[in-house]
Design a protein around this motif. Structure first.
Motif, PDB file in Angstrom:
ATOM      1  N   PHE A  73       0.738  -1.238  -0.045  1.00  0.00           N
ATOM      2  CA  PHE A  73      -0.103   0.209  -0.075  1.00  0.00           C
ATOM      3  C   PHE A  73       1.029   1.157  -0.013  1.00  0.00           C
ATOM      4  CE2 PHE A  73      -4.194   1.843   0.372  1.00  0.00           C
ATOM      5  CZ  PHE A  73      -4.109   2.929   0.981  1.00  0.00           C
ATOM      6  N   ASN A  74       1.897   1.098   0.823  1.00  0.00           N
ATOM      7  CA  ASN A  74       2.840   2.453   0.798  1.00  0.00           C
ATOM      8  C   ASN A  74       3.569   2.557  -0.443  1.00  0.00           C
ATOM      9  OD1 ASN A  74       1.937   3.086   3.489  1.00  0.00           O
ATOM     10  ND2 ASN A  74       3.694   1.850   4.292  1.00  0.00           N
ATOM     11  N   ARG A  76       2.372   2.164  -3.161  1.00  0.00           N
ATOM     12  CA  ARG A  76       1.276   2.808  -3.961  1.00  0.00           C
ATOM     13  C   ARG A  76       0.989   1.683  -5.205  1.00  0.00           C
ATOM     14  NH1 ARG A  76       3.837   8.480  -5.656  1.00  0.00           N
ATOM     15  NH2 ARG A  76       5.549   8.170  -4.029  1.00  0.00           N
ATOM     16  N   HIS A  78      -1.569  -0.246  -5.458  1.00  0.00           N
ATOM     17  CA  HIS A  78      -2.993  -0.540  -5.888  1.00  0.00           C
ATOM     18  C   HIS A  78      -3.527   0.531  -6.565  1.00  0.00           C
ATOM     19  CE1 HIS A  78      -2.498   2.572  -2.564  1.00  0.00           C
ATOM     20  NE2 HIS A  78      -3.638   3.077  -2.828  1.00  0.00           N
ATOM     21  N   LEU A  79      -2.614   1.442  -7.179  1.00  0.00           N
ATOM     22  CA  LEU A  79      -2.985   2.747  -8.058  1.00  0.00           C
ATOM     23  C   LEU A  79      -3.092   1.927  -9.487  1.00  0.00           C
ATOM     24  CD1 LEU A  79      -1.547   5.620  -6.540  1.00  0.00           C
ATOM     25  CD2 LEU A  79      -3.600   4.867  -6.195  1.00  0.00           C
ATOM     26  N   GLY A  80      -4.256   2.234 -10.218  1.00  0.00           N
ATOM     27  CA  GLY A  80      -4.396   1.924 -11.601  1.00  0.00           C
ATOM     28  C   GLY A  80      -4.406   3.086 -12.526  1.00  0.00           C
ATOM     29  N   ASN A 227       0.586  -1.906  -9.710  1.00  0.00           N
ATOM     30  CA  ASN A 227       1.173  -0.783 -10.267  1.00  0.00           C
ATOM     31  C   ASN A 227       2.577  -0.728 -11.025  1.00  0.00           C
ATOM     32  OD1 ASN A 227       1.474   1.801 -11.129  1.00  0.00           O
ATOM     33  ND2 ASN A 227       1.650   2.840  -9.102  1.00  0.00           N
ATOM     34  N   THR A 230       4.675   3.708 -11.029  1.00  0.00           N
ATOM     35  CA  THR A 230       5.489   4.630 -10.070  1.00  0.00           C
ATOM     36  C   THR A 230       6.675   4.176  -9.437  1.00  0.00           C
ATOM     37  OG1 THR A 230       3.301   4.767  -9.159  1.00  0.00           O
ATOM     38  CG2 THR A 230       4.978   5.662  -7.833  1.00  0.00           C
TER      39      THR A 230
ATOM     40  N   PHE B  81      -7.261  -4.229   3.679  1.00  0.00           N
ATOM     41  CA  PHE B  81      -7.055  -3.353   2.549  1.00  0.00           C
ATOM     42  C   PHE B  81      -7.809  -2.047   2.523  1.00  0.00           C
ATOM     43  CE2 PHE B  81      -5.789  -1.311  -1.290  1.00  0.00           C
ATOM     44  CZ  PHE B  81      -6.923  -1.674  -2.325  1.00  0.00           C
ATOM     45  N   LEU B  84      -7.405   0.594   4.970  1.00  0.00           N
ATOM     46  CA  LEU B  84      -6.225   1.318   4.560  1.00  0.00           C
ATOM     47  C   LEU B  84      -6.830   2.338   3.484  1.00  0.00           C
ATOM     48  CD1 LEU B  84      -3.408  -1.056   4.408  1.00  0.00           C
ATOM     49  CD2 LEU B  84      -3.363   0.864   5.880  1.00  0.00           C
ATOM     50  N   LEU B  90      -5.207  10.023  -0.568  1.00  0.00           N
ATOM     51  CA  LEU B  90      -5.732  10.085  -2.118  1.00  0.00           C
ATOM     52  C   LEU B  90      -7.162  10.104  -1.949  1.00  0.00           C
ATOM     53  CD1 LEU B  90      -3.664  10.452  -4.329  1.00  0.00           C
ATOM     54  CD2 LEU B  90      -4.111   8.056  -4.816  1.00  0.00           C
ATOM     55  N   GLY B 119       0.657  10.496  -5.987  1.00  0.00           N
ATOM     56  CA  GLY B 119      -0.257  10.018  -6.926  1.00  0.00           C
ATOM     57  C   GLY B 119       0.411   8.865  -7.581  1.00  0.00           C
ATOM     58  N   LYS B 120      -0.148   8.247  -8.558  1.00  0.00           N
ATOM     59  CA  LYS B 120       0.329   7.206  -9.511  1.00  0.00           C
ATOM     60  C   LYS B 120       1.545   7.894 -10.143  1.00  0.00           C
ATOM     61  CE  LYS B 120      -1.015   3.982 -13.071  1.00  0.00           C
ATOM     62  NZ  LYS B 120      -0.744   2.682 -12.678  1.00  0.00           N
ATOM     63  N   PHE B 121       1.150   8.975 -10.841  1.00  0.00           N
ATOM     64  CA  PHE B 121       2.244   9.540 -11.739  1.00  0.00           C
ATOM     65  C   PHE B 121       2.857  10.894 -11.285  1.00  0.00           C
ATOM     66  CE2 PHE B 121       1.444   6.657 -15.183  1.00  0.00           C
ATOM     67  CZ  PHE B 121       0.165   6.579 -15.073  1.00  0.00           C
ATOM     68  N   GLU B 148      -4.214  11.828 -13.767  1.00  0.00           N
ATOM     69  CA  GLU B 148      -3.528  11.202 -15.171  1.00  0.00           C
ATOM     70  C   GLU B 148      -3.984  11.907 -16.194  1.00  0.00           C
ATOM     71  OE1 GLU B 148      -4.259   6.923 -15.126  1.00  0.00           O
ATOM     72  OE2 GLU B 148      -3.220   6.772 -16.901  1.00  0.00           O
ATOM     73  N   ALA B 194       9.791   7.269   0.949  1.00  0.00           N
ATOM     74  CA  ALA B 194       9.197   6.489  -0.133  1.00  0.00           C
ATOM     75  C   ALA B 194       7.721   6.644   0.136  1.00  0.00           C
ATOM     76  CB  ALA B 194       9.681   4.904   0.077  1.00  0.00           C
ATOM     77  N   ALA B 195       7.235   6.870   1.043  1.00  0.00           N
ATOM     78  CA  ALA B 195       5.538   6.984   1.017  1.00  0.00           C
ATOM     79  C   ALA B 195       5.507   8.475   1.191  1.00  0.00           C
ATOM     80  CB  ALA B 195       5.199   6.328   2.554  1.00  0.00           C
ATOM     81  N   LYS B 197       2.936  10.973   0.564  1.00  0.00           N
ATOM     82  CA  LYS B 197       1.504  11.143   0.135  1.00  0.00           C
ATOM     83  C   LYS B 197       0.950  12.343   0.035  1.00  0.00           C
ATOM     84  CE  LYS B 197       0.759   7.095   2.921  1.00  0.00           C
ATOM     85  NZ  LYS B 197       0.711   6.248   4.025  1.00  0.00           N
TER      86      LYS B 197
END
Lengths: 269, 201
Positions: A73-74, A76, A78-80, A227, A230, B81, B84, B90, B119-121, B148, B194-195, B197
């Protein structure tokens, strides 16, 4: 359950007894003939023993303790992608869609990742060749350095058409193809499926692949929904594969030492 | 006859409460008892107060057992999950349009700053005229437009994605005293590079 454990214990006893019996019978049989085969036979039995020992437990290499759901989770994982980029065959692996963004189900990812890491560990344990493939330019250096660190191979450049299917012609006869191909991203630079997936399936080479929500997971032997865009997620995957391969190789060395030390002690007369 | 027996048994369990509530509970259990008259007495699903009492006592027992065991294991078990995800910044942020977040610059190419905000990107912004101090590792404030950049073109089966987010740079993150007070809440998360957020301001 108790009966199963009892029979397993008996089988183990029987196996060890058979081994000793085998040694003694081999010794008796080959006393008249030239004894060139007897030193090789124990070596073969030792290798068999080492390989069979690794198949006894479901998680022999304890790969499940390498990561947890929170780590995924940390990072990322799970992000699609967006809903419009979704591949139809990825729908079972998705938890849902939030404001047009797909969320990958990490419970399924944990299971799939454990299977994939376990399989990688077994392949590395048996001395298989592992090839890391990724066509993402952003992570090309990371993948190559990961492969170098664990003593395996990587291919992050342009994939020539006949690499696997025309190997003996392109590289010379008797070339050894990889025993496992790990795709850290199953797409190439134009968002089409990487040629290596189809070619590995043609050549009966098992594949492990990180499939994002816009990828096709059907031909991948051990898909890991997650993912692949990332840097944090890619670093996590590389770290996990590196740790598994290193652990498997160390375990192999350990088992060889253990059994080579114990082999001379078994009575061969 | 069966309904009458059930009413009596319900009334007995309702006796525990004060007299004012007994009538209400017996009425509610009457309606539910009547509907479940087809089932046997043993398999009858408990409803109303009885069901709530069972649920609460079970939760209490679970909480006590969790408190009795070590705190680490209980905290890991509770974070599945779904919870979390629900509590992640996000998701809590909602739609990304015009939300101000804090990001870190992880790559610089002449005047282009590649900013990762969790975020993802990442997002790519032009260096502002007064942004001489902005270099790799500096934290900036940014206003997000999209997480995105995708669009469906004519004749395509799927969207074409640019693998980038879009946002406009507001300026460097000034570490004033007010900011530091905010930072104390998420001190644990900030320590982990690394995290990263998205922290919505």
């Amino acid at each position: 359950m108790a009966a199963r454990a009892l029979t397993k214990g008996l089988l183990g006893l029987r196996h060890s007894r058979a081994v000793t019996v085998g040694y003694s019978s081999v010794g008796h049989q080959y006393t008249t003939a030239a004894s060139t085969e007897s030193p090789q036979q124990p070596a073969r039995d030792v290798t068999e023993e080492i390989l069979n020992r690794s198949l006894e437990k479901p998680d022999f290499f304890r790969v499940s303790e390498f990561f947890s759901l929170k780590d995924l989770f940390n990072a990322r994982v799970h992000l699609g992608h967006k809903k419009g980029c979704r591949h139809r065959l990825m729908e079972p692996y998705l938890y849902g869609c939030r404001l047009d963004h797909d969320i990958i189900d990490l419970d399924q990812t944990v299971e799939h990742l454990q299977l994939a890491l376990n399989f990688t560990a077994h392949v590395a344990y048996r001395g298989g060749i592992i090839l890391f493939v990724s066509r993402r330019r952003q992570f090309c250096h990371l993948v190559e350095s990961t492969a170098k660190d664990c003593g395996e191979y990587a291919h992050t450049r342009y994939w020539q058409g006949g690499l696997l299917t025309n190997g003996p012609v392109q590289y010379g006869p008797g070339v050894r193809l990889p025993d496992l191909i790990i795709f850290l991203s199953t797409l190439n630079n134009v968002f089409q499926q990487h040629v290596g997936i189809r070619d590995a399936a043609k050549m009966n080479i098992p594949t492990v692949g990180v499939v994002d929500s816009n990828c096709n997971p059907s031909l991948v032997t051990y898909p890991v929904p997650g993912n692949d865009d990332t840097p944090a997620a890619m670093e996590l995957y590389c770290r996990l594969f590196k740790m598994t391969i290193k652990r498997a190789k160390d375990k192999r060395k350990q088992m060889e030492l253990l059994y080579s030390l114990s082999a001379p002690s078994t009575p061969s007369s | 006859m069966a309904a009458l027996c059930k009413v009596v048994s319900r009334f007995r369990c309702g006796v525990r409460l004060t007299s004012s509530r007994v009538i209400l509970h017996s009425f509610s259990s009457d309606s539910s008892g009547g509907s479940g008259s087809d089932q046997s007495a043993a398999n009858r699903p408990r409803s109303g107060f009885a069901a709530a009492f069972d649920l609460q006592s079970e939760l209490q027992r679970e909480a006590e057992s969790a408190a009795a065991s070590s705190s680490d294991s209980s905290s890991v078990k509770e974070e599945d999950f779904a919870s979390l995800l629900r509590r992640s910044p996000l998701i809590q942020m909602g739609p990304a349009k015009d939300k101000v977040v804090v990001g870190t610059i992880f790559h610089v190419v002449k005047d282009d700053l590649y900013i990762d905000f969790g975020g993802k990107f990442h997002c790519v912004c032009q260096r502002p005229p007064d942004g001489e101090k902005l270099r790799r590792g500096s934290r900036v404030r940014l206003r997000l437009q999209d997480l995105e950049l995708t669009a469906r073109f004519l004749g395509a089966n799927t969207d074409t994605t640019l693998l980038e987010a879009q946002g406009s740079l507001l300026g460097p993150l000034e570490a004033k005293e007010g900011r530091e007070n905010q930072n104390k809440d998420s001190a644990g998360r900030r320590a982990d590079p690394a995290a990263v957020k998205p922290e919505v301001l």
